[in-house]
Design a protein around this motif. Structure first.
Motif, PDB file in Angstrom:
ATOM      1  N   ARG A   1       4.359   1.474   3.622  1.00  8.84           N
ATOM      2  CA  ARG A   1       4.255   0.266   4.442  1.00  8.84           C
ATOM      3  C   ARG A   1       5.393  -0.712   4.188  1.00  8.84           C
ATOM      4  NH1 ARG A   1       0.260  -2.670   3.170  1.00  8.84           N
ATOM      5  NH2 ARG A   1      -0.774  -1.482   1.524  1.00  8.84           N
ATOM      6  N   ARG A   2       5.930  -0.697   2.975  1.00  7.56           N
ATOM      7  CA  ARG A   2       7.051  -1.589   2.663  1.00  7.56           C
ATOM      8  C   ARG A   2       8.368  -1.090   3.256  1.00  7.56           C
ATOM      9  NH1 ARG A   2       6.993  -5.075  -1.772  1.00  7.56           N
ATOM     10  NH2 ARG A   2       9.194  -5.413  -1.224  1.00  7.56           N
TER      11      ARG A   2
ATOM     12  N   MET B   1      -2.415   4.643  -3.878  1.00  9.59           N
ATOM     13  CA  MET B   1      -2.168   3.234  -3.559  1.00  9.59           C
ATOM     14  C   MET B   1      -0.676   2.916  -3.595  1.00  9.59           C
ATOM     15  SD  MET B   1      -5.343   1.452  -5.628  1.00  9.59           S
ATOM     16  CE  MET B   1      -4.883  -0.221  -5.166  1.00  9.59           C
ATOM     17  N   LEU B   2       0.015   3.465  -4.589  1.00  8.19           N
ATOM     18  CA  LEU B   2       1.455   3.247  -4.686  1.00  8.19           C
ATOM     19  C   LEU B   2       2.189   3.888  -3.506  1.00  8.19           C
ATOM     20  CD1 LEU B   2       2.005   3.844  -8.506  1.00  8.19           C
ATOM     21  CD2 LEU B   2       2.102   1.661  -7.299  1.00  8.19           C
TER      22      LEU B   2
ATOM     23  N   ASP C   1       0.937   4.605  -0.521  1.00 10.89           N
ATOM     24  CA  ASP C   1       0.572   3.856   0.686  1.00 10.89           C
ATOM     25  C   ASP C   1       1.360   2.548   0.767  1.00 10.89           C
ATOM     26  OD1 ASP C   1      -1.173   3.391   3.022  1.00 10.89           O
ATOM     27  OD2 ASP C   1      -2.020   1.788   1.797  1.00 10.89           O
ATOM     28  N   HIS C   2       1.465   1.845  -0.343  1.00 11.11           N
ATOM     29  CA  HIS C   2       2.207   0.575  -0.375  1.00 11.11           C
ATOM     30  C   HIS C   2       3.690   0.800  -0.101  1.00 11.11           C
ATOM     31  CE1 HIS C   2       3.137  -3.547  -1.483  1.00 11.11           C
ATOM     32  NE2 HIS C   2       4.062  -3.089  -2.317  1.00 11.11           N
TER      33      HIS C   2
ATOM     34  N   THR D   1       1.208   7.921   7.226  1.00 14.97           N
ATOM     35  CA  THR D   1       0.077   7.826   6.298  1.00 14.97           C
ATOM     36  C   THR D   1      -1.081   8.692   6.762  1.00 14.97           C
ATOM     37  OG1 THR D   1       0.717   5.553   5.748  1.00 14.97           O
ATOM     38  CG2 THR D   1      -1.513   6.240   5.166  1.00 14.97           C
TER      39      THR D   1
END
Length: 353
Positions: free
Chosen positions: A101-102, A94-95, A97-98, A113
Motif C-alpha cells: 500500500r505504501r 501485515m508488513l 500488506d503495508h 493484495t
C-alpha cells in the motif's frame, strides 16, 4: 449544518474505507481462486503459503514437543508454539500488506493484495480433488481409494465404494467451511493479515491438534483456538448450503434445515457438523457414522436420515451444490461491497456539505 474539516472527515471515514478495502480484497481473491486456483508451477518453484506455515509448525513441534517433557510442560510449550505459529506469519503479512500500500497506487495495490490472498482459499483445489474421486469411482474401487487418500485422514483401504464416496462428501462439506468460508470471512474482517492469521491457526490444528500420545497435550491450545476461530464460518457455511439447495431443483432445503437443527451438535466436531448436516439434509443422504483411523475403529453417530450407500452420482450432486454455495457466497460479498461503497460515497458527500 456543521462543517467538518478534512482531518475529521478522514478519521470518520477510516473504518468504512478499511472495511471496503477488505471486502474488495475478499471478492477479488474469491473470483481469482475460483477461476485459476493456485498454479502447480508455483508450488513446484516456491511452494505454497500453507507449506511455509507448515514448516514453522514442524520445526516448533520438533524443538518444543520433546519426548521427555511432562504433559504439563508439553501443554505450556504447545501454547508458546501456538502463539509463535500465529504471530510470525500474521506479522509478516501485515508488513507485506503495508509495503504494497505504501509503494503502489491504490488501483494496483488492491488487486495485487487480493491475488496474494487468493492463495489462502481452496475453492478450485477442493473441487478438483473431490471431482477426481467421483471420476475414479466410476472406474474401480482401488482407483477411488487412491483418489480419496489425498483428501482424508482415515484408512482408505478399509472403505468400500460407499465409504469412499461418503468420505469425499464429508471432506467437501467440512472443507467448504474451513478451506473457503473461514479464510474469506477472516479476510473480510482483516484483509490479507486476517486470512493469514486464520490459515496459521488452521494449519497448526491440522498438524498438531490431534488426540494422539504425542500431540494431545502439545496440540491442545492449537485445537481449542481452531475451534474458536472456525465457529462463525461453520454456521455461515451451513447457511450458504441451505440457500444453494433452495435455489436448485432436486435439493432439499427444508430437509437441510431440519437435519442441521437435529444433527449438527451430535457431530464429533463442534464446527464440522454444521456444513456436513446441511449437505446431508440437502442431498437426502447419511454421512459420518463409524470409521477407522490408523486401524482403530471409531463409533461416530450418523448425520442425516437418507441412504448411506452413496453412488458416484450423489458425489456429483454434492459438487453441484458446493459450486452453487460458492457462487452465492461470492455474490453476497460483491453485494456487501457495493452497498458499503454506496454508503461511503453518501457519507463523504454529506460531510462536504
Amino acid at each position: 449544518m456543521t462543517r467538518h474539516g478534512p482531518h475529521h472527515i478522514h478519521a470518520g471515514m477510516r473504518p468504512a474505507l478499511f472495511m471496503l478495502r477488505n471486502l474488495g480484497t475478499t471478492c477479488i481473491a474469491s473470483v481469482t481462486d475460483m477461476a485459476v486456483g493456485y498454479p502447480q508451477a508455483l508450488v513446484r518453484r516456491v511452494g505454497h503459503p500453507v507449506m511455509w506455515i507448515g514448516g514453522l509448525v514442524g520445526m516448533l513441534d520438533r524443538r518444543l514437543n520433546t519426548p521427555d517433557a511432562t504433559p504439563a510442560k508439553r501443554r505450556a510449550n504447545g501454547l508458546v508454539a501456538s502463539v509463535l505459529i500465529v504471530s510470525v506469519p500474521t506479522a509478516t503479512a501485515m508488513l507485506v500488506d503495508h509495503a504494497i500500500r505504501r509503494v503502489l497506487p491504490r488501483w494496483l495495490a488492491l488487486p495485487l493484495t487480493a491475488v496474494l490472498a487468493s492463495s489462502l482459499v481452496a475453492q478450485r483445489s477442493l473441487h478438483d480433488h473431490v471431482e477426481a474421486v467421483a471420476i475414479q469411482a466410476r472406474d474401480s474401487l482401488p482407483a477411488a481409494r487412491r483418489a480419496v487418500s489425498h483428501i482424508v485422514g482415515r484408512d482408505p483401504e478399509q472403505l468400500d465404494m460407499a465409504g469412499v464416496l461418503r468420505a469425499a462428501t464429508e471432506t467437501l462439506a467440512e472443507n467448504f467451511s474451513d478451506g473457503i468460508v473461514a479464510p474469506l470471512l477472516w479476510m473480510a474482517a482483516g484483509g490479507l493479515p486476517g486470512a493469514v492469521f486464520y490459515k496459521s491457526v488452521n494449519t497448526a490444528d491440522s498438524m498438531i491438534g490431534h488426540r494422539t500420545p504425542r500431540h494431545e497435550a502439545f496440540g491442545c491450545a492449537a485445537a481449542r483456538l481452531d475451534d474458536l476461530v472456525n465457529l462463525p464460518a461453520s454456521r455461515l457455511s451451513a447457511l450458504w448450503i441451505i440457500l444453494a439447495a433452495l435455489s436448485m431443483k432436486g435439493m432439499g432445503a427444508r430437509d437441510a434445515l431440519r437435519i442441521l437443527r437435529r444433527d449438527a451438535r451430535r457431530h464429533r466436531s463442534p464446527n464440522a457438523g454444521w456444513p456436513e448436516a446441511a449437505m446431508a439434509g440437502a442431498l437426502g443422504i447419511r454421512l459420518s457414522g463409524p470409521r477407522a483411523y490408523n486401524g482403530v475403529s471409531v463409533a461416530e453417530p450418523w448425520v442425516g436420515d437418507g441412504p448411506a450407500t452413496l453412488r458416484p452420482a450423489d458425489l456429483c450432486r454434492a459438487l453441484a451444490l458446493y459450486r452453487r454455495a460458492c457462487l452465492i457466497q461470492t455474490l453476497a460479498g460483491v453485494t456487501a461491497t457495493a452497498l458499503l461503497a454506496r454508503a461511503s460515497r453518501r457519507r463523504r458527500s454529506n460531510a462536504c456539505l
